[in-house]
Design a protein around this motif. Structure first.
Motif, PDB file in Angstrom:
ATOM      1  N   ALA A 434     -51.325  36.063  -4.949  1.00  0.00           N
ATOM      2  CA  ALA A 434     -51.910  37.269  -5.537  1.00  0.00           C
ATOM      3  C   ALA A 434     -53.083  36.852  -6.404  1.00  0.00           C
ATOM      4  CB  ALA A 434     -50.881  38.021  -6.365  1.00  0.00           C
ATOM      5  N   SER A 435     -54.100  37.709  -6.494  1.00  0.00           N
ATOM      6  CA  SER A 435     -55.274  37.393  -7.312  1.00  0.00           C
ATOM      7  C   SER A 435     -55.811  38.653  -7.973  1.00  0.00           C
ATOM      8  CB  SER A 435     -56.364  36.727  -6.463  1.00  0.00           C
ATOM      9  OG  SER A 435     -56.810  37.608  -5.455  1.00  0.00           O
ATOM     10  N   PHE A 475     -52.248  33.325  -8.514  1.00  0.00           N
ATOM     11  CA  PHE A 475     -51.036  32.524  -8.447  1.00  0.00           C
ATOM     12  C   PHE A 475     -50.528  32.578  -7.017  1.00  0.00           C
ATOM     13  CE2 PHE A 475     -49.549  36.772  -9.661  1.00  0.00           C
ATOM     14  CZ  PHE A 475     -48.541  37.006  -8.725  1.00  0.00           C
ATOM     15  N   ASN A 476     -49.684  31.606  -6.651  1.00  0.00           N
ATOM     16  CA  ASN A 476     -49.110  31.572  -5.310  1.00  0.00           C
ATOM     17  C   ASN A 476     -47.721  30.968  -5.374  1.00  0.00           C
ATOM     18  OD1 ASN A 476     -49.485  28.665  -5.275  1.00  0.00           O
ATOM     19  ND2 ASN A 476     -51.648  29.079  -4.828  1.00  0.00           N
ATOM     20  N   SER A 477     -47.111  30.808  -4.217  1.00  0.00           N
ATOM     21  CA  SER A 477     -45.733  30.325  -4.183  1.00  0.00           C
ATOM     22  C   SER A 477     -45.622  28.880  -4.645  1.00  0.00           C
ATOM     23  CB  SER A 477     -45.171  30.465  -2.767  1.00  0.00           C
ATOM     24  OG  SER A 477     -45.981  29.747  -1.838  1.00  0.00           O
ATOM     25  N   ARG A 478     -46.698  28.093  -4.535  1.00  0.00           N
ATOM     26  CA  ARG A 478     -46.665  26.708  -4.987  1.00  0.00           C
ATOM     27  C   ARG A 478     -46.917  26.598  -6.480  1.00  0.00           C
ATOM     28  NH1 ARG A 478     -49.667  26.622  -0.432  1.00  0.00           N
ATOM     29  NH2 ARG A 478     -51.595  26.453  -1.645  1.00  0.00           N
ATOM     30  N   ASN A 479     -47.751  27.467  -7.011  1.00  0.00           N
ATOM     31  CA  ASN A 479     -48.037  27.466  -8.446  1.00  0.00           C
ATOM     32  C   ASN A 479     -47.920  28.896  -8.943  1.00  0.00           C
ATOM     33  OD1 ASN A 479     -48.850  26.929 -11.040  1.00  0.00           O
ATOM     34  ND2 ASN A 479     -50.970  26.427 -10.516  1.00  0.00           N
ATOM     35  N   THR A 480     -46.767  29.237  -9.468  1.00  0.00           N
ATOM     36  CA  THR A 480     -46.488  30.633  -9.855  1.00  0.00           C
ATOM     37  C   THR A 480     -47.172  31.032 -11.155  1.00  0.00           C
ATOM     38  OG1 THR A 480     -44.485  30.013 -11.059  1.00  0.00           O
ATOM     39  CG2 THR A 480     -44.254  30.519  -8.699  1.00  0.00           C
ATOM     40  N   CYS A 481     -47.676  30.068 -11.942  1.00  0.00           N
ATOM     41  CA  CYS A 481     -48.403  30.350 -13.195  1.00  0.00           C
ATOM     42  C   CYS A 481     -47.602  31.243 -14.139  1.00  0.00           C
ATOM     43  CB  CYS A 481     -49.759  30.989 -12.898  1.00  0.00           C
ATOM     44  SG  CYS A 481     -50.911  29.898 -12.052  1.00  0.00           S
ATOM     45  N   GLY A 482     -46.294  31.051 -14.136  1.00  0.00           N
ATOM     46  CA  GLY A 482     -45.446  31.817 -15.042  1.00  0.00           C
ATOM     47  C   GLY A 482     -45.150  33.220 -14.571  1.00  0.00           C
TER      48      GLY A 482
END
Length: 703
Positions: A434-435, A475-482
């Motif tokens: 998502a962005s 953010f994405n499934s590898r880096n959810t960014c919290g």
């Protein structure tokens, strides 16, 4: 020592005073204010004698007509002097040196009438040549002969084209700035060799050749016969062809076209002398779609038109009076007042018209208007914008409370976000990511520095696109960014927040406005209800949209447990035959699994038919039907179940199968239905589940 005797009786005939005789025997100075000398139209009140000089001018080299009288020697010093040339009184002559007819009257006053037009210059041999300037500043074009044209929209226009310079055209493209209803010159295009070569002079001194950025300096460089160079005043493009020379100077706000050469061929475009209207000079090829759309902004209550008019009339006062005899200030005053009476005097606009006039005067006559900036308190905003690149939806302007410059949002671009109190585009939900994209200029309008923003995880910062100045957080499934994931009966929601960096590092002070912008992506819980089997196709597929996140849910029927033999249109289905139904999702994040909540059969296409038989209840096989087997339910993105075919007693052979699938956020085994207990139900007992928003996909089958 040369002894010079001057008989004032010579001038007494002109002044009407009594004749006096004064003899100089030594070098010296004499005050003759009581009897001044009129010498070729100029008056002198002091006489200096030193090597035969009068008022510092050597007269021994001049020839005088003298006449001996009883009162002395009378020397005729009357006549006219114009631009250093002496003309005899009471004569009219045609002077080829200045291309004028000069009349010297009996009183020693000279008048000259040039036979060159306003946009021509004398060549010194009696001939006139084109030497003129066209100015584009704000939303106005002041053409070669001083007419003012107002550009009403944000389109491209032909500024100059002449048959004497084939395959060369100058165009101007206009854009809005802080108001939607007024346009300003945005960039200038030089079109050469038909459509072959295009040189664009843009904001910040950027020059592009066929969309390729050029690196320019103060040293001229030649591209396709056009000389280009860049200095603190802007970019200059110069081209010579045949008997003509055209130079275009653009500083990011004002453009001036200077043209010299023969006066034979007419010049077309808004700068030319034709009577074509502004709209007739439009060029659709370089105009954006919808550029002619008119907007009607509310009047700016802070504008005082009387004060504006007074300001613009500075062009008729010192120090600009030095130029008034060379170039008419009225067109510039008109352009100034009609612009500033509607548009706020920001971004150096007040001074823009004064500078345009001063530059036009210099190019016309080489006269420099001295100290006009200090006397009018005008800062050079244009120079501050040099080498500052702004995107297509921005322009270089002043900050609200200082004279520093920044990229400001154009009004039309900003309006679509300000109407919804947003800072940019809606959230974009893609497969497993998502962005959120925000406009840097909108953030800056609120005093927010994008570099201090981050997501829930402070290491996830926004990235600015160097061309668009849009800032993207993702953010994405590898880096959810919290990212926080929440599920309910209707949807699965992924939520994150753009926020300002913790300012505790500054102690008691803050240097940035705070921001808190939530954005979410969600999966809508699927509602595929019906799988009837007439065996006209082997599977059904439906796209489920959640905001902007899209995934597929497919139902397929097989005759074997290994899912290798899908049912075809010709496949025969018998009563009490075991069939397998697979429900499969595609496009979900790894943290989401599919759970078949319930499946039931009816004798009608509607899932709420009067006859209903449950196969799966709350994710588990109907305990009253031992033929129902469920596999991998709530484990991954697909699951299967099997049962033995049947038909309703005493009814038609048509059977309709309906299933409800839910999405679940993986948390251990929390998504796997607990089927270890529960009372067994009798066959054909209706389910308690009732769908509130059925979405039917029906395949009927004849049992």
């Amino acid at each position: 020592m040369f002894c010079f005797t001057l008989y004032l009786a010579a001038v007494s005939l002109l002044t009407g005073t009594a004749a006096i005789k004064q003899t100089f025997t030594n070098s010296g100075e004499m005050n003759i204010a009581t009897c001044p000398i009129t010498y070729y139209g100029q008056t002198y009140e002091k006489v200096y004698v030193a090597d035969a000089q009068v008022d510092g001018q050597t007269v021994s080299k001049l020839k005088f007509q003298t006449n001996e009288t009883s009162k002395g020697v009378i020397t005729d010093m009357s006549g006219c002097r114009l631009s250093g040339v002496v003309y005899k009184t009471n004569t009219t002559v045609k002077d080829p040196n200045i291309c004028s007819t000069v009349t010297c009257d009996v009183t020693g006053v000279a008048t000259a009438v040039s036979y060159c037009s306003r946009n021509e210059r004398c060549q010194g041999d009696g001939s006139c040549a084109l030497h003129t300037t066209c100015t584009m500043t704000g939303s106005t074009v002041i053409d070669f002969i001083g007419r003012v044209h107002f550009v009403p929209d944000r389109c491209a226009y032909n500024l100059m084209k002449s048959s004497s310079i084939p395959d060369f055209q100058v165009l101007g493209v206009f854009q809005e700035r802080r108001r939607k209803d007024m346009s300003f010159l945005d960039h200038v295009i030089l079109q050469l060799d038909g459509p072959g070569v295009q040189i664009s002079l843009g904001q910040g001194g950027r020059v592009q050749l066929n969309n390729k950025l050029l690196a320019l300096s103060a040293t001229p460089a030649v591209f396709h016969g056009v000389e280009l160079f860049k200095d603190q005043t802007g970019v200059t493009a110069k081209m010579s062809a045949s008997k003509y020379t055209v130079s275009v100077v653009f500083d990011g706000t004002t453009a001036q076209i200077h043209m010299t050469g023969s006066s034979e061929a007419p010049v077309q475009g808004l700068c030319g002398s034709s009577n074509r209207t502004v709209s007739e000079e439009g060029v659709s090829k370089y105009s954006a779609s919808g550029c002619k759309t008119q907007h009607d902004d509310a009047a700016d209550s802070t504008i005082n038109c009387n004060a504006t008019t007074k300001w613009c009339n500075l062009l008729k006062q010192t120090p600009f009076t030095a130029c008034n005899m060379h170039i008419d200030p009225k067109p510039f005053i008109t352009a100034c007042t009609q612009t500033l009476c509607k548009y706020p005097a920001v971004d150096g606009l007040k001074c823009q018209f004064l500078e345009a006039y001063a530059r036009a005067c210099y190019h016309r006559s080489k006269v420099t208007v001295k100290d006009w900036r200090s006397k009018s308190r005008c800062s050079d905003v244009t120079r501050a914008c040099q080498d500052k690149f702004c995107s297509a939806h921005e322009f270089c302007g002043e900050k609200t409370r200082s004279r520093e410059t920044r990229c400001v949002c154009r009004a039309i671009f900003a309006s679509k976000y300000r109407s919804t109190s947003s800072f940019g585009e809606p959230t974009v939900c893609k497969h497993k990511s998502a962005s959120l994209t925000l406009a840097g200029c909108l953030l800056e309008d609120k005093g927010i520095d994008y570099s201090v923003l981050h997501l829930n995880d402070e290491s996830c910062k926004g990235e600015m696109n160097n061309l668009t100045h849009m800032v993207t957080f993702n953010f994405n499934s590898r880096n959810t960014c919290g990212t926080v994931i929440v599920a309910n009966d209707s949807q699965v929601i992924y939520k994150n927040t753009v926020m300002t960096r913790n300012s505790s590092m500054y102690g008691l002070i803050e240097r940035h406005n705070k921001a808190h912008i939530d954005f979410t992506c969600s999966y809508i819980q699927p509602d595929i209800k019906s799988l009837g089997i007439k065996i006209k196709q082997s599977s059904l597929s439906q796209k489920i949209a959640s905001g902007q996140w899209i995934y597929n849910l497919t139902m397929t029927v097989y005759t074997d447990p290994d899912s290798k033999d899908p049912i075809q249109s010709g496949t025969e289905i018998q009563l009490d035959q075991t069939i397998w139904v697979e429900l499969k999702t595609d496009g979900l994040d790894e943290q989401i699994v599919a759970v078949t909540d319930s499946c039931w059969a009816t004798d009608q296409p509607s899932p709420s038919g009067s006859l209903r038989y449950d196969l799966i209840i709350k994710g588990c096989p109907n305990p009253a039907d031992q033929t129902v087997k469920v596999k991998d339910n709530g484990v991954g993105t697909s699951n299967r179940f099997s049962y033995s075919t049947f038909r309703f007693s005493g009814q038609s052979d048509n059977i309709y199968l309906h299933c409800r699938v839910k999405l679940c956020v993986t948390q251990g085994n929390a998504c796997v239905p607990n089927c270890s207990h529960g009372a067994r139900r009798r066959r054909s007992q209706p389910s308690k589940y009732e769908d509130e928003n059925p979405g039917l996909i029906t395949m009927a089958w004849t049992a």
